[in-house]
Write an enzyme that holds these catalytic residues in place. Structure first.
Site, PDB file in Angstrom:
ATOM      1  N   SER A  15       1.227  -1.331   0.095  1.00 31.12           N
ATOM      2  CA  SER A  15      -0.312   0.101   0.059  1.00 31.12           C
ATOM      3  C   SER A  15       0.994   1.631  -0.088  1.00 31.12           C
ATOM      4  O   SER A  15       0.685   2.330   0.591  1.00 31.12           O
ATOM      5  CB  SER A  15      -1.462   0.351   1.621  1.00 31.12           C
ATOM      6  OG  SER A  15      -1.992  -1.115   0.888  1.00 31.12           O
ATOM      7  N   ASN A  41      -5.456 -11.108  -2.633  1.00 29.82           N
ATOM      8  CA  ASN A  41      -4.636 -10.583  -1.811  1.00 29.82           C
ATOM      9  C   ASN A  41      -3.822  -9.224  -2.046  1.00 29.82           C
ATOM     10  O   ASN A  41      -3.983  -8.247  -0.424  1.00 29.82           O
ATOM     11  CB  ASN A  41      -4.327 -11.598  -0.674  1.00 29.82           C
ATOM     12  CG  ASN A  41      -2.545 -11.901  -1.550  1.00 29.82           C
ATOM     13  OD1 ASN A  41      -2.343 -10.929  -2.508  1.00 29.82           O
ATOM     14  ND2 ASN A  41      -2.144 -12.637  -1.270  1.00 29.82           N
TER      15      ASN A  41
END
Length: 358
Positions: A15, A41
């Site tokens: 992220s 995922n």
């Protein structure tokens, strides 16, 4: 044939803005091929308000959708694919995939609904897993059941996705004919099962070696790869649920979004509130040691808008670019991100000029 290869990967816990920098580079580069080996995922976000683009993908590389020059999209043998998710992305972003050939390696693993149920039963949430079936699907592929192998080349016969599945030879030829390649890795180095804080890791390695192998690249191309590491000024981890999502590095501490005066963030895939930490030079050095390329390793340093100004930002840049015993050839910060949009990314030269004129 010589190949130029840029590999975008995450140097922290994920992220960091890999999707943003990949889309940014793809918009401006002359790549003809976009390659990934994603699983569901992780999510990859790219926003470009100037072109009316706002996308989030889990299976298709953002560079493929941003680029005006890419003509083939390769999804490698190390991928773990959830068919409904991939089909949804192909249809949703069909206008951005026009005239782009999608080739999926036949040995890519398939994620079925029962894989997700298995991970819930196994209690994988205790270690911060997204429980999206990725680990369970990988395990089934490893088991090599000869009756019903868990690979796309077998599972998708007679399905809507069969048209995109290549033979190994077709995949190799497409890769070999590529001249300018953009590879996108998923997740982050510090989540590597080999180099991260085990067992609070993902289910595979996250280094250029592994990403290249998962994308089907031959070893002799290693010297062509230029690594672009994506980092945050304040790294994040997925939040704790029934257990812990893992520790941080010794030279960093967990803080709160309130401490930074910013709104809390939520994970792209699981929608859980993120944990956030101070910058770790140890993390940066380990990532550069294991993931730095042969030359010209560059860093995209994102979320600079979370810092309290130029001084703190420059301190973090100095940590990224510092020499050490294990880092005789440290990376250079080449781009800085100040927000989620393509227009929020500055080259280091642009940032220095803006700072000098301020």
């Amino acid at each position: 044939m010589a190949h130029t290869i840029d590999m975008v990967m995450d140097f922290q816990y994920g992220s960091t803005g890999k999707g943003l920098i990949a889309g940014y580079l793809a918009k401006r580069g002359d790549y003809d091929t976009s390659v990934c080996s994603f699983a569901v995922n992780a999510g990859h976000t790219y926003i470009d308000k100037s072109r009316g683009i706002h996308l989030m993908t889990q299976q298709i590389p953002t560079g493929a959708l941003s680029s005006p020059t890419v003509r083939q999209v390769l999804i490698g043998p190390g991928s773990l694919i959830h068919a409904p998710t991939l089909l949804d992305e192909i249809k949703k972003y069909g206008h951005l995939l026009k005239d782009k050939r999608i080739l999926i390696h036949p040995n890519a693993a398939v994620i079925e609904e029962y894989h997700m149920e298995q991970e819930i039963e196994w209690g994988m949430a205790k270690i911060g897993s997204t429980v999206h079936g990725v680990g369970a699907a990988a395990i089934e592929r490893i088991k090599r059941n000869p009756v019903n192998p868990n690979i796309a080349g077998i599972r998708w016969v007679g399905t809507e996705l069969e048209q995109y599945v290549a033979t190994p030879e077709q995949y190799r030829l497409a890769l070999n004919r590529a001249e300018n390649i953009l590879i996108e890795g998923a997740q982050g180095f510090s989540l590597s099962m080999y180099h991260g804080q085990y067992p609070y890791t993902t289910s595979r390695d996250v280094t250029p070696w592994q990403i290249a192998a998962d994308c089907g690249l031959p070893f002799r191309w290693a010297s062509y790869i230029k690594v672009i590491g994506s980092m945050r000024c304040f790294p994040i981890r997925v939040n704790n649920r029934t257990g812990s999502s893992g520790p941080c590095y010794p030279d960093q501490e967990e803080i709160s979004f309130d401490d930074l005066g910013v709104e809390p963030e939520f994970t792209t895939v699981t929608k859980l509130k993120r944990r956030i930490f101070t910058f770790s030079q140890q993390q940066a050095m380990e990532a550069a040691f294991h993931c730095g390329g042969y030359w010209d390793t560059r860093v995209f340093l994102n979320f600079a808008n979370y810092t309290d100004g130029v001084v703190e930002l420059m301190e973090i840049i100095d940590k990224v670019e510092a020499f050490s015993e294990i880092n005789g050839n440290p990376p250079d910060v080449a781009w800085i991100g100040f927000g989620p949009d393509d227009g929020d990314v500055d080259t280091m030269e642009e940032y220095n000029n803006e700072s000098a004129g301020a």
